[in-house]
Design an enzyme around this catalytic site. Structure first.
Site, PDB file in Angstrom:
ATOM      1  N   ASP A   1       0.892  -1.097   0.083  1.00 52.82           N
ATOM      2  CA  ASP A   1       0.000   0.017  -0.093  1.00 52.82           C
ATOM      3  C   ASP A   1       1.012   1.365   0.050  1.00 52.82           C
ATOM      4  OD1 ASP A   1      -2.500   1.677   0.251  1.00 52.82           O
ATOM      5  OD2 ASP A   1      -2.150   1.491   2.218  1.00 52.82           O
TER       6      ASP A   1
ATOM      7  N   GLU B   1      -1.662  -1.660  -5.284  1.00 56.70           N
ATOM      8  CA  GLU B   1      -2.784  -0.614  -5.771  1.00 56.70           C
ATOM      9  C   GLU B   1      -2.574   0.314  -7.001  1.00 56.70           C
ATOM     10  OE1 GLU B   1      -5.357   0.653  -2.476  1.00 56.70           O
ATOM     11  OE2 GLU B   1      -5.363   2.641  -3.394  1.00 56.70           O
TER      12      GLU B   1
ATOM     13  N   ASP C   1      -2.593   0.753   6.939  1.00 58.37           N
ATOM     14  CA  ASP C   1      -2.087   0.726   5.819  1.00 58.37           C
ATOM     15  C   ASP C   1      -1.556  -0.843   5.849  1.00 58.37           C
ATOM     16  OD1 ASP C   1      -1.094   3.578   5.276  1.00 58.37           O
ATOM     17  OD2 ASP C   1      -1.268   3.397   7.259  1.00 58.37           O
TER      18      ASP C   1
END
Length: 164
Positions: A7, A67, A141
């Site tokens: 992330d 992502e 996170d």
């Protein structure tokens, strides 16, 4: 297959490592890379690269899942800054010969929680429940990175299950 989910962030970069198996994924590790928020952007990017190299040395992932970049029209600068972090992540993964997979945030949430607009606390609770953790992963996170890895494992598993 070992999957490193990341992330991206320029202050906190979450990471999650899982071993994806046909029946259920095994949690290997999760944590955050804390970058010096007072340092220049270029110094933080160098720090991020060094820390990622360490993760690759320690866990030897076959796949690096990240992502996809999302840009909100009200905050274009945020997307540009995140693009820097993602660039470093992709660079390190490519150098290490890891397969790179990228997923939209709503697809990750759909895969883990069941709907694409889940909040951070929902993601944390889903990850906590999946691996029977005593507490939800902190900071969020970590849960996000584990969710990215999990989504990737499911995606790869589905691709293998499809008839040729």
């Amino acid at each position: 297959m070992r999957i490193l989910g990341i992330d991206p962030g320029l202050k906190l970069t979450g990471y999650g490592v899982i071993d994806s198996r046909s029946i259920s994924p095994a949690l290997v590790a999760g944590g955050v890379i804390r970058l010096n928020a007072r340092a220049s952007l270029s110094d933080r990017l160098v720090e991020l690269e060094t820390e990622l190299e360490g993760l690759f040395d320690e866990y030897h992932p076959d796949v690096c899942a990240v992502e996809q970049l999302y840009a909100h029209y009200k905050h274009p600068r945020t997307a540009i800054l995140m693009g820097h972090a993602r660039g470093i992540i992709l660079l390190v993964a490519q150098r290490r010969g890891a397969r790179i997979e990228q997923f939209a945030a709503n697809r990750i949430k759909q895969s883990v929680v069941g709907h694409g607009h889940a909040g951070k606390s929902q993601m944390q609770r889903a990850i906590q429940s999946l691996w029977n953790l005593k507490e939800p992963p902190e900071p969020p996170d970590v849960a996000d990175a584990l969710a990215i890895a999990l989504c990737c494992g499911r995606f790869i598993g589905q691709k293998r299950a499809l008839p040729a």
